[in-house]
Structures are given as structure tokens and as C-alpha cells.
Write an enzyme that holds these catalytic residues in place. Sequence first.
Site, PDB file in Angstrom:
ATOM      1  N   CYS A  62       5.835   4.344   9.143  1.00  0.00           N
ATOM      2  CA  CYS A  62       6.530   3.578   8.107  1.00  0.00           C
ATOM      3  C   CYS A  62       7.992   3.928   7.880  1.00  0.00           C
ATOM      4  O   CYS A  62       8.826   3.029   7.801  1.00  0.00           O
ATOM      5  CB  CYS A  62       5.778   3.722   6.792  1.00  0.00           C
ATOM      6  SG  CYS A  62       4.249   2.794   6.812  1.00  0.00           S
ATOM      7  N   GLU A 106       0.849  -1.195   0.000  1.00  0.00           N
ATOM      8  CA  GLU A 106       0.000   0.000   0.000  1.00  0.00           C
ATOM      9  C   GLU A 106       0.882   1.242   0.000  1.00  0.00           C
ATOM     10  O   GLU A 106       1.751   1.373   0.836  1.00  0.00           O
ATOM     11  CB  GLU A 106      -0.897  -0.028   1.247  1.00  0.00           C
ATOM     12  CG  GLU A 106      -1.941   1.036   1.235  1.00  0.00           C
ATOM     13  CD  GLU A 106      -2.638   1.114  -0.102  1.00  0.00           C
ATOM     14  OE1 GLU A 106      -3.371   0.172  -0.432  1.00  0.00           O
ATOM     15  OE2 GLU A 106      -2.451   2.101  -0.837  1.00  0.00           O
ATOM     16  N   SER A 154      11.680  20.215   7.659  1.00  0.00           N
ATOM     17  CA  SER A 154      10.786  20.139   8.817  1.00  0.00           C
ATOM     18  C   SER A 154      11.565  19.759  10.062  1.00  0.00           C
ATOM     19  O   SER A 154      12.773  19.505  10.017  1.00  0.00           O
ATOM     20  CB  SER A 154       9.710  19.078   8.569  1.00  0.00           C
ATOM     21  OG  SER A 154      10.306  17.795   8.533  1.00  0.00           O
ATOM     22  N   LYS A 200       8.372  -1.663  -2.123  1.00  0.00           N
ATOM     23  CA  LYS A 200       7.715  -0.894  -1.063  1.00  0.00           C
ATOM     24  C   LYS A 200       8.752  -0.296  -0.106  1.00  0.00           C
ATOM     25  O   LYS A 200       8.717   0.888   0.226  1.00  0.00           O
ATOM     26  CB  LYS A 200       6.733  -1.806  -0.313  1.00  0.00           C
ATOM     27  CG  LYS A 200       6.165  -1.231   0.947  1.00  0.00           C
ATOM     28  CD  LYS A 200       5.237  -0.066   0.697  1.00  0.00           C
ATOM     29  CE  LYS A 200       5.013   0.711   1.947  1.00  0.00           C
ATOM     30  NZ  LYS A 200       3.764   1.375   2.077  1.00  0.00           N
TER      31      LYS A 200
HETATM   32  C1  UDX Z   1       0.503  -0.249   8.876  1.00  0.00           C
HETATM   33  C2  UDX Z   1       0.739  -1.032   7.617  1.00  0.00           C
HETATM   34  O1  UDX Z   1      -0.332  -1.872   7.311  1.00  0.00           O
HETATM   35  C3  UDX Z   1       1.888  -1.842   7.638  1.00  0.00           C
HETATM   36  O2  UDX Z   1       2.322  -1.891   6.310  1.00  0.00           O
HETATM   37  C4  UDX Z   1       2.963  -1.389   8.468  1.00  0.00           C
HETATM   38  O3  UDX Z   1       3.898  -2.432   8.501  1.00  0.00           O
HETATM   39  C5  UDX Z   1       2.497  -1.034   9.862  1.00  0.00           C
HETATM   40  O4  UDX Z   1       1.533  -0.114   9.807  1.00  0.00           O
HETATM   41  P1  UDX Z   1      -1.621   0.135  10.080  1.00  0.00           P
HETATM   42  O5  UDX Z   1      -2.881  -0.191   9.401  1.00  0.00           O
HETATM   43  O6  UDX Z   1      -1.145   1.546  10.024  1.00  0.00           O
HETATM   44  O7  UDX Z   1      -0.528  -0.791   9.487  1.00  0.00           O
HETATM   45  O8  UDX Z   1      -1.495  -0.440  11.538  1.00  0.00           O
HETATM   46  P2  UDX Z   1      -2.533  -0.401  12.698  1.00  0.00           P
HETATM   47  O9  UDX Z   1      -3.342   0.850  12.600  1.00  0.00           O
HETATM   48  O10 UDX Z   1      -1.762  -0.729  13.924  1.00  0.00           O
HETATM   49  O11 UDX Z   1      -3.531  -1.609  12.351  1.00  0.00           O
HETATM   50  C6  UDX Z   1      -3.239  -2.944  12.459  1.00  0.00           C
HETATM   51  C7  UDX Z   1      -4.443  -3.655  13.063  1.00  0.00           C
HETATM   52  O12 UDX Z   1      -4.239  -5.056  13.020  1.00  0.00           O
HETATM   53  C8  UDX Z   1      -4.727  -3.297  14.520  1.00  0.00           C
HETATM   54  O13 UDX Z   1      -6.020  -2.759  14.640  1.00  0.00           O
HETATM   55  C9  UDX Z   1      -4.598  -4.644  15.251  1.00  0.00           C
HETATM   56  O14 UDX Z   1      -5.513  -4.781  16.315  1.00  0.00           O
HETATM   57  C10 UDX Z   1      -4.857  -5.628  14.152  1.00  0.00           C
HETATM   58  N1  UDX Z   1      -4.318  -6.965  14.402  1.00  0.00           N
HETATM   59  C11 UDX Z   1      -3.019  -7.144  14.735  1.00  0.00           C
HETATM   60  C12 UDX Z   1      -5.149  -8.073  14.260  1.00  0.00           C
HETATM   61  O15 UDX Z   1      -6.338  -7.935  13.981  1.00  0.00           O
HETATM   62  N2  UDX Z   1      -4.636  -9.329  14.451  1.00  0.00           N
HETATM   63  C13 UDX Z   1      -3.351  -9.535  14.802  1.00  0.00           C
HETATM   64  O16 UDX Z   1      -2.937 -10.684  14.981  1.00  0.00           O
HETATM   65  C14 UDX Z   1      -2.510  -8.399  14.949  1.00  0.00           C
HETATM   66  C1  UDX Z   2       4.445   7.298   3.804  1.00  0.00           C
HETATM   67  C2  UDX Z   2       4.511   7.166   2.281  1.00  0.00           C
HETATM   68  O1  UDX Z   2       4.379   8.482   1.689  1.00  0.00           O
HETATM   69  C3  UDX Z   2       3.439   6.248   1.764  1.00  0.00           C
HETATM   70  O2  UDX Z   2       3.570   6.065   0.363  1.00  0.00           O
HETATM   71  C4  UDX Z   2       3.558   4.922   2.479  1.00  0.00           C
HETATM   72  O3  UDX Z   2       2.500   4.066   2.075  1.00  0.00           O
HETATM   73  C5  UDX Z   2       3.521   5.099   3.976  1.00  0.00           C
HETATM   74  O4  UDX Z   2       4.524   6.012   4.389  1.00  0.00           O
HETATM   75  P1  UDX Z   2       2.920   8.641   5.516  1.00  0.00           P
HETATM   76  O5  UDX Z   2       3.907   8.201   6.541  1.00  0.00           O
HETATM   77  O6  UDX Z   2       1.481   8.472   5.777  1.00  0.00           O
HETATM   78  O7  UDX Z   2       3.212   7.924   4.127  1.00  0.00           O
HETATM   79  O8  UDX Z   2       3.125  10.213   5.258  1.00  0.00           O
HETATM   80  P2  UDX Z   2       4.100  11.099   4.371  1.00  0.00           P
HETATM   81  O9  UDX Z   2       3.289  12.120   3.713  1.00  0.00           O
HETATM   82  O10 UDX Z   2       4.980  10.299   3.504  1.00  0.00           O
HETATM   83  O11 UDX Z   2       4.972  11.859   5.471  1.00  0.00           O
HETATM   84  C6  UDX Z   2       5.894  11.201   6.315  1.00  0.00           C
HETATM   85  C7  UDX Z   2       6.611  12.188   7.192  1.00  0.00           C
HETATM   86  O12 UDX Z   2       7.506  12.996   6.449  1.00  0.00           O
HETATM   87  C8  UDX Z   2       5.676  13.163   7.913  1.00  0.00           C
HETATM   88  O13 UDX Z   2       6.106  13.340   9.240  1.00  0.00           O
HETATM   89  C9  UDX Z   2       5.819  14.427   7.114  1.00  0.00           C
HETATM   90  O14 UDX Z   2       5.535  15.574   7.860  1.00  0.00           O
HETATM   91  C10 UDX Z   2       7.282  14.361   6.718  1.00  0.00           C
HETATM   92  N1  UDX Z   2       7.596  15.139   5.495  1.00  0.00           N
HETATM   93  C11 UDX Z   2       7.050  14.800   4.309  1.00  0.00           C
HETATM   94  C12 UDX Z   2       8.465  16.222   5.582  1.00  0.00           C
HETATM   95  O15 UDX Z   2       8.974  16.542   6.650  1.00  0.00           O
HETATM   96  N2  UDX Z   2       8.754  16.922   4.438  1.00  0.00           N
HETATM   97  C13 UDX Z   2       8.226  16.603   3.225  1.00  0.00           C
HETATM   98  O16 UDX Z   2       8.526  17.276   2.238  1.00  0.00           O
HETATM   99  C14 UDX Z   2       7.327  15.504   3.164  1.00  0.00           C
END
Ligand code: UDX
Ligand code: UDX
Length: 467
Positions: free
Chosen positions: A279, A163, A272, A223
Site C-alpha cells: 500500500c 480498509e 528500519s 485512505k
Molecule cells: C489490496 C487492497 O485491497 C487494495 O486496497 C490495494 O489497492 C491492493 O491491495 P489485497 O487484498 O492485498 O488488495 O490484494 P490481493 O491479495 O492481490 O487480492 C486481490 C484478489 O482479487 C486476487 O486474489 C485476485 O485474483 C482477485 N481478482 C482480481 C479478482 O477476483 N478479479 C479481478 O478481476 C481481479
Molecule cells: C498499512 C497501513 O498501516 C494500513 O492501515 C493500511 O490499511 C495498509 O497499509 P501494512 O502495509 O499492512 O498496513 O503494514 P504497516 O504496519 O503499516 O507497515 C508498513 C511498512 O512500514 C512495513 O514494511 C513496516 O515494517 C514498516 N514500518 C512500520 C517501519 O519501518 N517502521 C514503523 O515504525 C512502522
Amino acid sequence: MQKIKNICCIGAGYVGGPTMAVIAQKCPEINVTVVDINEKRIAAWNDENVENIPIYEPGLSDVVKESRGRNLFFSTDVDAAIKNAEMIFISVNTPTKTYGVGKGMAADLKWIELCARQIARVSITDKIVVEKSTLPVRTAEALKSILENTGNGVKFQILSNPEFLAEGTAVEDLMDPDRVLIGGDIDTEEGRTAIQTLVDVYAHWVNKENILTTNVWSSELSKLTANAFLAQRVSSINAMSELCEKTGADVNEVARAIGMDSRIGSKFLKSSVGFGGSCFQKDILNLVYIAKRFGLQEVADYWEQVIIMNDHQKRRFAMNIVESLFNTVSGKKIALLGWAFKKDTNDTRESAAIYVADYLLNEHAEVVVYDPKVKPEQIYADLDYLGTRTEEENRALLTVVNEPYKACKEAHAVAILTEWDEFKAYDWQHIYDAMLKPAFVFDGRNILDINDLKRIGFVAHGIGMTQ
Ligand code: UDX
Ligand code: UDX
């Protein structure tokens, strides 16, 4: 492989929730069930008032409203959802390991493995299993071996479909992605069919030219590479910001000048207080770990520097506050505006604000926080998680308020840590009038006009410009 009628997604988080909501909206003939072991989270997704869903993303509640109860369901009955589905997305979290081998670097795949075992245990029909979580390259191999050694004759195909959505723009990114990447077993007929099945799901709304298919390893590594490159740009411009402060150059002007070179491009060049989010750091640490495991020390060192620079930027920001306030912030009220790791999200994972607050608390500052979307309990949980001081100490030293002007009243300094739009619209004269003098502003996102602030009377600091 038959046409997909039921999709199950394990993990109702920032990735699973929005992604499935959009699939359900775009594919009304497919039933999408999102399951999670966290009952509170599922209850929130099912809340009668759709504004109470657990994840704040612009536009998300409307998408959920349209499909929920029609072909989008949220449930804690993981077994039933797995059993029913022809396609299962794994969207559980993969945090950095906090114990054992690879501690502090490798991704903890405990949850992924548990999911695989659960899928293997309850499946009675063939399934396509899709890795949605970001995983170390070659995880699909481990998944395959867990799934295939159950001995109940069920056939599994494993796809990698990372993603790329960014928080705050998740719905937009999902509706109109730059590309969708699908990795699978391209060497077998079954593998190619599985890939095509997932292509058909996305083809409901994404142009075929934007759907890339590759082998699994390329997809998994792409990724990590994408996140590493993005984070590297932020660290690169942040490295320049420090040099700008010493030389009289202005980092915004430098970013603009280089961004107009079409080979460099203008995005992701905003200097920033440091990048955060769930991530970037995790994925780079993971990349570093993998490189080391293969004995590629120079590759590991190269990418690790991106993290080192980011940690430096956060610490440097906090130390600049201390030095500017006559080398002590002890007992001084410092207002932090913003706690989320970026605007338009309530996610705080790895937010720079957490570390800046921690440094300031170490210096005995009296920290007051205001964020438009983050709840007080989350702010305290983030601080407690660092383990720098006791829970009682954190609550005694840091206050959370629900009103920005209250946060800034009688403060010595205001620091902007998230680029929320509303901060730009504040009455800064009013804030100045209510602060102690000299009144300092440290804009960690360069969203305010420093000259306007100076005209009001502030001592104003931006990132990457001389004062
Ligand atoms: C993201 C991305 O999916 C992943 O690529 C990255 O490695 C970590 O963060 P995100 O959706 O942002 O995941 O994470 P989070 O909001 O923590 O959601 C994960 C969910 O999975 C939680 O709600 C947790 O309760 C659930 N979970 C975890 C299960 O349902 N079963 C499990 O065994 C473990
Ligand atoms: C990132 C990737 O963009 C996305 O493709 C991946 O799936 C998950 O990780 P995210 O972490 O949600 O997404 O936000 P992103 O907009 O990438 O920003 C990450 C961090 O970098 C933030 O703290 C943001 O404030 C900072 N940032 C981003 C800067 O400081 N300067 C910039 O120019 C851009």
C-alpha cells in the site's frame, strides 16, 4: 433498501479474505460469499485443513474455521454470487500502472472497471456496491457511470469503505478498529439509506461512535492520506537515522524522546531498512499523480520525497554492507534473515528485502535467504519481477533454505530484514561460532541488542546508531 441477507466480495486477497471472515463471524445471519478469478486461491481457502488457507494472519484460521460452510463461502462462481447479493464489496487489487499514461505512478483500475462491468451485466436486483480496495479519489464517479449505463433498470448505490487493517494484525484490527469509515451519497435519501445499511453491518461489533460517515470523496481521499501520513513518519525517522549515524545520536533514543510528546505520539517511529507492503508506495505514487494532474507541483513533490527517502534507505543499507565488508562482497556468503515486508505475514510485496538482495546480487554476493513463512517460489518470483537478471541467474546466485542456522553457517555477514520474533531467540553465540571471521551482523530492524552481539565478538551494525 431491504435488510442485507447476502454479501458478495470480489477478491479473496489479503483484504477481502480476512475482512469477510470477520463479517461472517460477527453477523451469523448474513451469508458472505468471497469470490475470486484465481481458482488456486479459492481452492486454498476451501482446503479441508484450515491451516492451509492462502493468507497467513495470526488468529485468521480460527475465525475461518468457525464460519466456513455455515455463512462464509469461497467460490469462483462470480456471476452467481453477484446475482444473489444485496451488497457487493470490491476488493480486487489496484497495482501501480506498468504501461501507458501514468505508468509507474497512477493506480491501474482495469480490474475495478472489469468488476463494475460484470456487476452491471449480471445484476437483476438493486445493489449496494462498496469500494473496499484503495482507489484514487473520484473513482466512485467512474463506477457509477459504468453501472448506471447498462439500461436494465437496476439501481446501484456506491459506497466507499476503505480498509485500514495492517497485515500481521489484520484480525485484531478488524475486530477492534480505531474507526470504520463509510462514504456515500449523503445528499440523497437513497444514499443515506445505503450508508445506514452498511453502518448496521459493522454495528454488530463496532461502537456507533467509531463508525464515521462522510461524503464519498472525503472517504476515498482519507485512505490515501492515512497511508501517506504513516509512510511519511517512517521516512522521517529514517532520515533522522542517517543523521544519527553521523553525529553519535541513537535513533531509538531520539524516537523515544519525541514519541513521549503526546502531540507526536510514539507509534510508527521505528527506524528500519525501509517500509514495504502493497500500500504505502502505491498509494503515495497515486497521490503524487493526482496532485500533478491538478497542477499541484509542490504538493506532488512534497509527497514524492517520502518515496525517495525510502528508496535511499534500502540502498544505503545494502551499500553499508558492501563498504563494511572491505568494499567487496563478490563471492561472499551473505545470509538474509527475513523476506516478508514485516513480521507475522507471508506477504512480500515491495519488501525491502527484495531490493537489498538485488543490490547485493549486483555486487556478485552469494545470497542465502531464510524466512519462517515465505515460500522459495515467492522469493524467486519477487526477484524475477525486478527483471535485473535472468531467472537462471537469480537461481544460481541466490539460495533459499528452511533453517536459519544453515543460512548463517560459514557466512561473512548476516542481515536482518524482517523483525520476526524468532530471530531474537536464536543462539547467536552458536551462529557466531559457525561464521567466517570477522563476523558481521547488520540489523535492519534494530531487534537485537547490539552490545550483546559485540560481546560475543560480532562486528554489529544497527540502523541509526554509530558503530
Ligand atoms: C489490496 C487492497 O485491497 C487494495 O486496497 C490495494 O489497492 C491492493 O491491495 P489485497 O487484498 O492485498 O488488495 O490484494 P490481493 O491479495 O492481490 O487480492 C486481490 C484478489 O482479487 C486476487 O486474489 C485476485 O485474483 C482477485 N481478482 C482480481 C479478482 O477476483 N478479479 C479481478 O478481476 C481481479
Ligand atoms: C498499512 C497501513 O498501516 C494500513 O492501515 C493500511 O490499511 C495498509 O497499509 P501494512 O502495509 O499492512 O498496513 O503494514 P504497516 O504496519 O503499516 O507497515 C508498513 C511498512 O512500514 C512495513 O514494511 C513496516 O515494517 C514498516 N514500518 C512500520 C517501519 O519501518 N517502521 C514503523 O515504525 C512502522
